[in-house]
Design a protein around this motif. Structure first.
Motif, short mmCIF file in Angstrom:
data_model
loop_
_atom_site.label_atom_id
_atom_site.label_comp_id
_atom_site.label_asym_id
_atom_site.label_seq_id
_atom_site.Cartn_x
_atom_site.Cartn_y
_atom_site.Cartn_z
N LEU A 118 -1.49 9.23 14.73
CA LEU A 118 -1.03 8.20 15.66
C LEU A 118 0.15 7.41 15.12
O LEU A 118 1.02 6.99 15.89
N LEU A 119 0.16 7.19 13.82
CA LEU A 119 1.17 6.31 13.22
C LEU A 119 2.27 7.10 12.53
O LEU A 119 3.40 7.15 13.00
N ASP A 120 1.98 7.70 11.41
CA ASP A 120 3.01 8.34 10.59
C ASP A 120 3.72 9.50 11.30
O ASP A 120 4.88 9.76 11.02
N LEU A 121 3.00 10.19 12.20
CA LEU A 121 3.62 11.31 12.90
C LEU A 121 4.11 10.93 14.30
O LEU A 121 4.77 11.73 14.96
N THR A 122 3.79 9.74 14.75
CA THR A 122 4.15 9.34 16.12
C THR A 122 4.84 7.98 16.14
O THR A 122 6.04 7.88 16.39
N GLN A 123 4.09 6.92 15.87
CA GLN A 123 4.64 5.56 15.91
C GLN A 123 5.13 5.16 14.52
O GLN A 123 4.53 4.36 13.83
N VAL A 124 6.25 5.75 14.13
CA VAL A 124 6.71 5.63 12.74
C VAL A 124 7.03 4.19 12.35
O VAL A 124 6.86 3.78 11.20
N ARG A 125 7.53 3.40 13.31
CA ARG A 125 7.82 1.98 13.00
C ARG A 125 6.53 1.24 12.69
O ARG A 125 6.45 0.45 11.74
N ALA A 126 5.50 1.50 13.49
CA ALA A 126 4.20 0.86 13.27
C ALA A 126 3.57 1.31 11.96
O ALA A 126 2.85 0.54 11.32
N ALA A 127 3.82 2.55 11.57
CA ALA A 127 3.25 3.07 10.31
C ALA A 127 3.73 2.23 9.13
O ALA A 127 2.94 1.86 8.25
N VAL A 128 5.03 1.91 9.11
CA VAL A 128 5.57 1.09 8.03
C VAL A 128 5.04 -0.34 8.14
O VAL A 128 4.65 -0.96 7.14
N ALA A 129 5.03 -0.87 9.37
CA ALA A 129 4.58 -2.25 9.58
C ALA A 129 3.13 -2.44 9.16
O ALA A 129 2.79 -3.42 8.49
N LYS A 145 -0.91 -17.24 0.11
CA LYS A 145 -0.60 -17.45 1.53
C LYS A 145 0.89 -17.26 1.83
O LYS A 145 1.24 -16.71 2.88
N ILE A 146 1.76 -17.71 0.93
CA ILE A 146 3.20 -17.57 1.18
C ILE A 146 3.61 -16.09 1.11
O ILE A 146 4.38 -15.61 1.94
N THR A 147 3.08 -15.38 0.12
CA THR A 147 3.37 -13.95 0.00
C THR A 147 2.88 -13.21 1.23
O THR A 147 3.55 -12.30 1.73
N THR A 148 1.71 -13.59 1.71
CA THR A 148 1.16 -12.99 2.93
C THR A 148 2.14 -13.14 4.08
O THR A 148 2.44 -12.19 4.81
N PHE A 149 2.65 -14.37 4.27
CA PHE A 149 3.58 -14.65 5.35
C PHE A 149 4.86 -13.83 5.21
O PHE A 149 5.39 -13.30 6.20
N MET A 150 5.35 -13.68 3.99
CA MET A 150 6.58 -12.92 3.76
C MET A 150 6.40 -11.45 4.13
O MET A 150 7.29 -10.83 4.73
N TYR A 151 5.24 -10.88 3.77
CA TYR A 151 4.97 -9.49 4.13
C TYR A 151 4.87 -9.32 5.64
O TYR A 151 5.35 -8.32 6.20
N ILE A 152 4.24 -10.27 6.31
CA ILE A 152 4.11 -10.19 7.77
C ILE A 152 5.48 -10.26 8.43
O ILE A 152 5.77 -9.51 9.37
N MET A 153 6.33 -11.16 7.96
CA MET A 153 7.67 -11.28 8.53
C MET A 153 8.49 -10.02 8.28
O MET A 153 9.26 -9.58 9.14
N LEU A 154 8.32 -9.42 7.10
CA LEU A 154 9.03 -8.17 6.82
C LEU A 154 8.54 -7.06 7.75
O LEU A 154 9.34 -6.27 8.28
N ALA A 155 7.23 -7.01 7.96
CA ALA A 155 6.66 -6.03 8.88
C ALA A 155 7.18 -6.25 10.30
O ALA A 155 7.44 -5.30 11.04
N PHE A 156 7.35 -7.52 10.67
CA PHE A 156 7.84 -7.88 12.00
C PHE A 156 9.25 -7.33 12.24
O PHE A 156 9.62 -7.00 13.37
N LEU A 157 10.04 -7.20 11.18
CA LEU A 157 11.38 -6.66 11.29
C LEU A 157 11.37 -5.16 11.58
O LEU A 157 12.37 -4.59 12.01
#
Length: 338
Positions: A118-129, A145-157
């Motif tokens: 579903l992810l790596d072979l199809t929804q490649v953007r979501a796989a990375v996120a 908590k700050i590191t958590t937020f930074m990873y989420i924001m990076l995933a959001f990109l």
């Protein structure tokens, strides 16, 4: 047969506990995702027309758009983009697995049966996120908590849906209240029998949801989701098993993973009249089922672990059969290096 052969290899390499075989497993998954042929994934044309050939509108999801459109502007094939996404997904996922102290082989066995397709072979953007959100999960359970937020924001990109992971800030590290989550499941099931499309349409309009989301609630879509499909029932059964095995909730990793898995289960039923939202949320958090099941091996004696690994292999076989052979969400695998 390719999917079945790879899953069998993942199983045998995990039983043999050989580091070389584990490295080969990661390499195989990377090659599959990186050099997938255009006719395998049903999402290929969306990426080709909507990202690769786009007019450089880099907002939202700027990194994903740059990877696709950048390849086009550099005169390179879209295949280069898939190589980049595959590399990022596998590397980040591997880093998260190691930081979470999860058995790599077992994680890959369970992950491959459904989510890899579903992810790596199809929804490649979501796989990375989702891989980045696994790192956010690891940071959160260690009170970063700050590191958590930074990873989420990076995933959001990479993928807009990553913003949903902000819900983790409303999930504490304490042992879950099993009764609460059981009642939440019952409420979600009850809501699946109530037509709330009108309310959801109003809410999505107020939130300025993407147009493709709105098409599923405006009455023009004939997509109907069976709340009692086989995979949904299996997921509920696993959820109930963990409700019963309350003794496994001994640390933040298991506690938070269970709650995030609960969000996956409950949201599937709660938003079943809005299929895009239902599947998006449930699949996004379904990876925490993999975290729970792979971490569970630590509660099993060394001599009996091969039995558990075999059970997880059979579970993944069922998922693969339903996802690929029965539902046909992806075509037979073939490679392309063009």
């Amino acid at each position: 047969m390719t999917y079945w052969a790879v899953l069998t290899y993942l199983y045998l390499s995990t039983l043999l506990k050989n580091k070389l075989f584990s490295a080969i497993s990661l390499l195989v998954l990377f090659l599959m995702a990186a050099f997938i042929a255009p006719d395998v994934s049903h999402d290929f044309q969306n990426y080709y027309n909507g990202y690769y050939l786009s007019n450089a509108e880099y907002f939202p999801e700027p990194i994903s758009r740059i990877i696709f459109n950048g390849a086009n502007r550099s005169g390179m094939s879209i295949s280069v983009s898939f190589v980049i996404f595959a590399f990022l997904s596998i590397i980040i996922k591997f880093k998260a697995i190691k930081k979470l102290a999860l058995p790599v082989g077992l994680f890959l066995i369970i992950y491959f049966g459904k989510l890899f397709l579903l992810l790596d072979l199809t929804q490649v953007r979501a796989a990375v996120a989702i891989s980045l959100c696994l790192l956010a999960f690891e940071a959160y359970i260690h009170e970063k908590k700050i590191t958590t937020f930074m990873y989420i924001m990076l995933a959001f990109l990479f993928h807009l849906s990553s913003i949903m992971f902000m819900v983790i800030y409303f999930v504490n590290n304490r042992k879950p209240n099993v009764l609460f989550w059981f009642m939440a499941l019952l409420i979600g099931l009850a809501l699946s029998f109530i037509d709330i499309k009108g309310y959801l349409f109003t809410l999505m309009a107020l939130l300025h949801a993407p147009a493709n989301y709105l098409t599923y609630v405006n009455g023009t879509s004939d997509l109907v989701v069976n709340p009692f499909n086989t995979l949904a029932c299996i997921n509920v059964i696993i959820f109930l098993i963990f409700c019963y095995l309350r003794s496994v909730f001994i640390d933040a990793k298991m506690n938070v993973a269970f709650k995030l898995y609960g969000i996956s289960i409950v949201s599937f039923y709660m938003f079943i009249d809005f299929p895009v939202l239902s599947f998006r949320i449930s699949e996004f958090f379904l990876v925490y089922q993999v975290v729970l099941l792979s971490n569970l091996i630590g509660f099993i004696t060394e001599r009996q672990r091969w039995i558990y690994i075999t059970l997880m292999f059979l579970f993944s076989c069922v998922q693969l059969y339903i996802t690929y052979n029965n539902a046909g969400i992806i075509e037979s695998y073939s490679m392309s290096i063009a």
